[in-house]
Structure formats: C-alpha cells, structure tokens
Design a protein around this motif. Structure first.
Motif, PDB file in Angstrom:
ATOM      1  N   VAL A  96      28.911  51.866  60.013  1.00 52.61           N
ATOM      2  CA  VAL A  96      29.886  50.781  60.147  1.00 52.61           C
ATOM      3  C   VAL A  96      29.197  49.419  60.082  1.00 52.61           C
ATOM      4  CG1 VAL A  96      29.856  50.538  62.675  1.00 52.61           C
ATOM      5  CG2 VAL A  96      31.958  50.059  61.421  1.00 52.61           C
ATOM      6  N   GLY A  97      27.896  49.375  60.443  1.00 51.33           N
ATOM      7  CA  GLY A  97      27.142  48.129  60.321  1.00 51.33           C
ATOM      8  C   GLY A  97      27.047  47.674  58.881  1.00 51.33           C
ATOM      9  N   VAL A  98      26.892  48.633  57.966  1.00 55.98           N
ATOM     10  CA  VAL A  98      26.852  48.305  56.540  1.00 55.98           C
ATOM     11  C   VAL A  98      28.221  47.812  56.083  1.00 55.98           C
ATOM     12  CG1 VAL A  98      26.523  49.257  54.223  1.00 55.98           C
ATOM     13  CG2 VAL A  98      24.982  49.928  56.093  1.00 55.98           C
ATOM     14  N   GLU A  99      29.291  48.440  56.574  1.00 59.36           N
ATOM     15  CA  GLU A  99      30.647  48.019  56.217  1.00 59.36           C
ATOM     16  C   GLU A  99      30.899  46.588  56.679  1.00 59.36           C
ATOM     17  OE1 GLU A  99      33.834  50.707  57.169  1.00 59.36           O
ATOM     18  OE2 GLU A  99      32.484  52.436  57.132  1.00 59.36           O
ATOM     19  N   VAL A 100      30.480  46.279  57.908  1.00 57.48           N
ATOM     20  CA  VAL A 100      30.657  44.922  58.428  1.00 57.48           C
ATOM     21  C   VAL A 100      29.843  43.928  57.596  1.00 57.48           C
ATOM     22  CG1 VAL A 100      30.182  43.407  60.391  1.00 57.48           C
ATOM     23  CG2 VAL A 100      31.208  45.648  60.772  1.00 57.48           C
ATOM     24  N   GLY A 101      28.599  44.326  57.260  1.00 54.96           N
ATOM     25  CA  GLY A 101      27.761  43.446  56.452  1.00 54.96           C
ATOM     26  C   GLY A 101      28.369  43.151  55.093  1.00 54.96           C
ATOM     27  N   ASN A 102      28.944  44.159  54.459  1.00 55.66           N
ATOM     28  CA  ASN A 102      29.582  43.950  53.158  1.00 55.66           C
ATOM     29  C   ASN A 102      30.830  43.081  53.274  1.00 55.66           C
ATOM     30  OD1 ASN A 102      27.736  45.385  51.595  1.00 55.66           O
ATOM     31  ND2 ASN A 102      28.787  47.336  51.889  1.00 55.66           N
ATOM     32  N   ASP A 112      26.350  47.168  45.861  1.00 54.84           N
ATOM     33  CA  ASP A 112      27.407  46.465  46.596  1.00 54.84           C
ATOM     34  C   ASP A 112      27.293  44.962  46.399  1.00 54.84           C
ATOM     35  OD1 ASP A 112      28.387  48.850  47.546  1.00 54.84           O
ATOM     36  OD2 ASP A 112      27.347  48.734  49.470  1.00 54.84           O
ATOM     37  N   LEU A 113      26.068  44.452  46.431  1.00 61.17           N
ATOM     38  CA  LEU A 113      25.841  43.016  46.237  1.00 61.17           C
ATOM     39  C   LEU A 113      26.280  42.589  44.842  1.00 61.17           C
ATOM     40  CD1 LEU A 113      24.607  40.309  47.137  1.00 61.17           C
ATOM     41  CD2 LEU A 113      22.380  41.163  46.380  1.00 61.17           C
ATOM     42  N   GLU A 162      28.495  43.994  42.912  1.00 63.74           N
ATOM     43  CA  GLU A 162      29.955  44.046  42.797  1.00 63.74           C
ATOM     44  C   GLU A 162      30.608  42.856  43.517  1.00 63.74           C
ATOM     45  OE1 GLU A 162      31.029  47.863  44.300  1.00 63.74           O
ATOM     46  OE2 GLU A 162      30.165  48.963  42.588  1.00 63.74           O
ATOM     47  N   ALA A 163      30.049  42.450  44.654  1.00 67.00           N
ATOM     48  CA  ALA A 163      30.595  41.301  45.373  1.00 67.00           C
ATOM     49  C   ALA A 163      30.444  40.029  44.546  1.00 67.00           C
ATOM     50  CB  ALA A 163      29.890  41.138  46.720  1.00 67.00           C
ATOM     51  N   LEU A 164      29.305  39.876  43.895  1.00 67.22           N
ATOM     52  CA  LEU A 164      29.090  38.696  43.039  1.00 67.22           C
ATOM     53  C   LEU A 164      30.026  38.717  41.834  1.00 67.22           C
ATOM     54  CD1 LEU A 164      25.192  38.589  43.156  1.00 67.22           C
ATOM     55  CD2 LEU A 164      26.733  36.857  44.091  1.00 67.22           C
ATOM     56  N   ALA A 165      30.296  39.905  41.321  1.00 68.72           N
ATOM     57  CA  ALA A 165      31.216  40.009  40.184  1.00 68.72           C
ATOM     58  C   ALA A 165      32.628  39.592  40.585  1.00 68.72           C
ATOM     59  CB  ALA A 165      31.211  41.443  39.654  1.00 68.72           C
ATOM     60  N   ARG A 166      33.005  39.857  41.853  1.00 73.65           N
ATOM     61  CA  ARG A 166      34.338  39.448  42.325  1.00 73.65           C
ATOM     62  C   ARG A 166      34.427  37.938  42.542  1.00 73.65           C
ATOM     63  NH1 ARG A 166      33.698  44.261  45.330  1.00 73.65           N
ATOM     64  NH2 ARG A 166      32.937  43.128  47.167  1.00 73.65           N
ATOM     65  N   HIS A 167      33.278  37.291  42.709  1.00 73.28           N
ATOM     66  CA  HIS A 167      33.255  35.845  42.982  1.00 73.28           C
ATOM     67  C   HIS A 167      32.239  35.167  42.063  1.00 73.28           C
ATOM     68  CE1 HIS A 167      35.601  36.774  46.571  1.00 73.28           C
ATOM     69  NE2 HIS A 167      34.697  37.671  46.883  1.00 73.28           N
ATOM     70  N   PRO A 168      32.501  35.131  40.766  1.00 78.18           N
ATOM     71  CA  PRO A 168      31.527  34.564  39.823  1.00 78.18           C
ATOM     72  C   PRO A 168      31.237  33.089  40.070  1.00 78.18           C
ATOM     73  CG  PRO A 168      33.666  34.926  38.768  1.00 78.18           C
ATOM     74  CD  PRO A 168      33.729  35.597  40.096  1.00 78.18           C
TER      75      PRO A 168
END
Length: 267
Positions: free
Chosen positions: A38-44, A83-84, A86-92
């Motif tokens: 869950v720590g990874v989920e919170v971090g993401n 994960d990183l 994909e997050a950057l792809a969502r917020h170019p």
C-alpha cells in the motif's frame, strides 16, 4: 532563490485528514506502510497528484519544478520506472520538471541499484535530488557513483548554523563538494531571516523552509508565488562582494556567538 527572489520549485508534502484525529503529518502514518504494497500505491497517488498540480501551474505561467519524496521500498519496487513513465504520459505538460527526492541514507543502502534507477529516470527527463545530505557517509565515492543533479543539505545543519561553527563549516564543505561535482544545492529548513542571510554570505542561494513559506494547499501556490519577495536583508546581502577574509570573519562571529551562549548557560 534568496538572491534573485525567483521561485524555483515546490515540494509535494503528504498530509492525512483523518476524520477522528484531524490532520496527521507523515511521520504519524507513513512508517506503518513503508514496506507494505500500500506504500507503493500511496507513492504513486502522490506522484500523479503532484504532476497534475504541476501541469496546472505551468499552464498558468508558473514554470517551476516539483519535488516528490520517494521511499526506498517504492524506489526498488519492480514496476517503479514503468509507473513513473505512465504518470508522465498522463501529464505531458510536466515533462522535464519533476525531481524525485531520495534520502542519502536510503541511497547508500544499495548504491548500485539506486544509480541504475537514476539513469533510467534521466532518460525520462526526471531529475534526482539527494535529500538529507550529511546524515549518511557523504563520501566522495558515493557522490561520484550517484549522479544526483541536486543535493539538499539536511535541516539539522541549517537549523544551528547561526550558533554552531561546526555546522557552518559542514555547510561550507557541502557547498564545496557540490560545486566540485557540478551539482545544484538547496539548504533545507531555513526558518529565519538571519539563517538565510548567513547562507547568502557563504554563496548558498537556494533554500526552502518556513522562513520562505509554510506548507499550503496546491491551489494557493500560484497567488503566493506572484506576491512573494525576498526579505530586504537578503537583497542587501545579495549585492555585496564577499571574499575569504569576510567569510573568515563570519566563522569568527559564529564562534563568538556560540561562546557567549555557553557562558550564559553555565551561569
């Protein structure tokens, strides 16, 4: 930047609004999930939320960096880089403006693995900041092997820089290392005008802390950044030329202040 007065970045700080206990600081809950999935989920979630805020700020004309603290467990998780990405792809809009902060003590636990992650992050235009610098070994070898773009001097050294000559010398030493390795450097925990003034006198321009701004909701940052100005004492120092003689006098002043404090305490 205390010298120029420009706002360079923001650090994402996690708070938990618990319905029964009110607002909880990270140390009240993060240690319990640090090694749990869950720590990874919170971090993401923090990563995605901070990138969304950064995209809004940049769209409004505030071109700053955002720093996000990453735990060792999260950094070493198998899907971290994916994960990183994909997050950057969502917020170019946030591309090229993200820094990940890793504690120096965490990085030293497995230098080789952290260095590999840093290299992968660099390909995504993500920078790494070595947080809490000075609390670990601070070895030249580690600085060479860890290609962190930014070094953050631990607040424990900054908080006593006015009264403890050893802390002042430590900060000066870190500044020298950072310049030798061509790294950016930020002093963490500046809480007073006097601390900021002394840091400027030893050519440490970048800082963060309550002396600049207290934590605020993301939607308040834009208005704050537009009205913030450095303290007049900082502006006055910024225009002066400081040589080795003046810096030696600064160290003597801190020694003298420390001597007086010890004298008063003994009385």
């Amino acid at each position: 930047d205390m010298r120029s007065g420009s706002v360079l970045g923001a650090e994402a700080l996690l708070r938990w609004h618990d319905p029964e206990r009110g607002m909880l600081l990270p140390e009240r809950f993060l240690p319990r999930i640090a090694s749990d999935p869950v720590g990874v989920e919170v971090g993401n979630w923090v990563l995605d939320a901070a990138l969304a805020d950064l995209a809004i700020w940049r769209g409004a004309g505030l071109d700053i960096d955002v720093s996000i603290n990453i735990s060792g467990h999260h950094l070493h998780s198998s899907g971290f880089v994916q994960d990183l990405s994909e997050a950057l792809a969502r917020h170019p809009e946030a591309q090229g403006r993200l820094f990940l902060e890793v504690m120096e003590t965490t990085a030293l636990e497995d230098v080789g693995a952290v260095a590999r992650v840093i290299e992968e992050c660099a390909r995504l235009e993500v920078g790494l900041a070595l947080d809490g610098f000075g609390t670990g070994y601070s070895s030249l070898t580690y600085l060479k092997r860890l290609p962190a773009r930014r070094i953050k001097i631990d607040r424990t050294f900054v908080s006593e820089i006015l009264n403890d000559p050893n802390n002042l010398i430590m900060v000066q030493g870190v500044l020298g290392l950072a310049r030798a390795f061509q790294r950016e450097i930020v002093a963490v925990g500046v809480e007073s005008v006097e601390q900021g003034r002394l840091l400027l006198q030893i050519d440490c321009d970048q800082a963060q802390g309550f002396g600049i701004a207290r934590p605020m909701p993301a939607d308040e940052l834009l208005a704050w950044s537009r009205q913030w100005r450095p303290d007049p004492a900082w502006s006055a120092v910024a225009g002066l030329a400081w040589d080795d003689t003046l810096r030696a006098l600064l160290i003597a002043e801190v020694h003298h202040r420390n001597w007086i404090a010890q004298l008063l305490y003994s009385v």
